[in-house]
Scaffold this active site. Structure first.
Site, short mmCIF file in Angstrom:
data_model
loop_
_atom_site.label_atom_id
_atom_site.label_comp_id
_atom_site.label_asym_id
_atom_site.label_seq_id
_atom_site.Cartn_x
_atom_site.Cartn_y
_atom_site.Cartn_z
N ARG A 135 0.88 -1.17 0.00
CA ARG A 135 0.00 0.00 0.00
C ARG A 135 0.91 1.22 0.00
NH1 ARG A 135 -3.78 2.36 4.83
NH2 ARG A 135 -4.71 4.04 3.60
N HIS A 136 0.51 2.29 -0.68
CA HIS A 136 1.32 3.51 -0.72
C HIS A 136 1.62 3.99 0.71
CE1 HIS A 136 -2.08 6.01 0.51
NE2 HIS A 136 -2.82 5.30 -0.34
N GLY A 137 2.69 4.78 0.85
CA GLY A 137 3.03 5.36 2.14
C GLY A 137 1.99 6.38 2.59
N GLN A 138 2.06 6.72 3.86
CA GLN A 138 1.11 7.67 4.44
C GLN A 138 1.12 8.98 3.66
OE1 GLN A 138 2.03 10.15 7.96
NE2 GLN A 138 0.44 8.94 8.98
N THR A 139 -0.08 9.53 3.46
CA THR A 139 -0.23 10.82 2.77
C THR A 139 -0.76 11.87 3.74
OG1 THR A 139 -2.52 10.47 2.09
CG2 THR A 139 -0.79 9.64 0.60
N LEU A 140 -0.68 13.11 3.31
CA LEU A 140 -1.24 14.21 4.10
C LEU A 140 -2.72 13.96 4.35
CD1 LEU A 140 -1.06 17.00 5.40
CD2 LEU A 140 -1.50 17.98 3.14
N TRP A 141 -3.46 13.54 3.34
CA TRP A 141 -4.90 13.31 3.53
C TRP A 141 -5.18 12.11 4.42
CZ3 TRP A 141 -7.93 14.52 -1.60
CH2 TRP A 141 -7.87 15.89 -1.84
N ASN A 142 -4.26 11.11 4.47
CA ASN A 142 -4.44 10.04 5.44
C ASN A 142 -4.45 10.62 6.85
OD1 ASN A 142 -2.31 7.65 3.69
ND2 ASN A 142 -4.54 7.81 3.61
N ARG A 149 0.48 9.22 -5.40
CA ARG A 149 0.99 8.67 -4.14
C ARG A 149 1.58 7.27 -4.33
NH1 ARG A 149 -4.65 9.11 -4.00
NH2 ARG A 149 -5.83 7.27 -3.38
N GLU A 167 -7.40 3.47 -6.76
CA GLU A 167 -8.33 3.33 -5.65
C GLU A 167 -9.76 3.53 -6.13
OE1 GLU A 167 -9.15 1.93 -3.06
OE2 GLU A 167 -8.12 2.97 -1.42
#
Length: 190
Positions: free
Chosen positions: A6-13, A61, A85
């Site tokens: 899974r992609h790394g943590q994002t600002l929106w996460n 991302r 997604e």
């Protein structure tokens, strides 16, 4: 063998926003997660004559995550739109509170319910169909860099799970899933 990331943590996460097919940048933690996953995958896969195939969602991302993994593990990246997604339609970029204030409190805001569909968004049946079509032609060995719900669907297909079971699978941004012969194992990235 397939290695699912899974992609790394994002600002929106960090802001609990529905990203869907919108994008936000990786955070410092997200970049660190991708770097650590790259090192862990390189240690497991080892030296290769040819770069390993990497099926990557074309969203920013996931591409950024794949680029960071690729610093440790040479990869031949193939962008796969089917791995994007779920499209959350009118809810993309919004938090749960935003959705309730704009669309009313009678909204079902549970993307882990098989009957879920955001206004103007995709159904999970539609998403599963596109993921199934890709999965049927995916060649191993390969790294797959995708998203939370898509990760659940890929693992569910691999293990032959039913719809509801797929949506209960855990997701993580701190490691990868090793998919081999119907078995699924989570490998943390130290």
């Amino acid at each position: 063998m397939l290695y699912l990331v899974r992609h790394g943590q994002t600002l929106w996460n960090t802001e609990a926003r529905f990203q869907g097919q919108f994008d936000s940048p990786l955070t410092d933690l997200g970049r660190d997660q991708a770097t650590r996953i790259g090192r862990a995958l390189a240690a497991e896969i080892g030296a290769r004559v040819e770069p390993i195939r990497a099926y990557v969602s074309p969203l920013g991302r996931t591409r950024a995550t794949a680029e960071l993994i690729g610093r440790s593990l040479p990869m031949n990246v193939v962008e796969v739109p089917s791995l994007m997604e779920v499209h959350f339609g009118d809810w993309e970029g919004l938090t749960r509170d935003d959705i309730l204030s704009r669309f009313g409190s009678d909204q079902s805001i549970r993307p882990i319910d098989w009957q879920f569909q955001a206004p103007g968004g995709e159904t999970l049946d539609t998403v599963l169909a596109r993921v199934e079509t890709w999965y049927a032609t995916a060649e191993a060995p390969a790294v797959i860099v995708t998203h939370g719900i898509i990760s659940r669907l890929v693992r569910g297909l691999h293990a032959g799970l039913g719809h509801e079971e797929m949506l209960t699978l855990p997701v993580s941004q701190d490691g990868y899933f090793r998919l081999d012969g119907g078995n699924i194992e989570f490998v943390p990235a130290p």
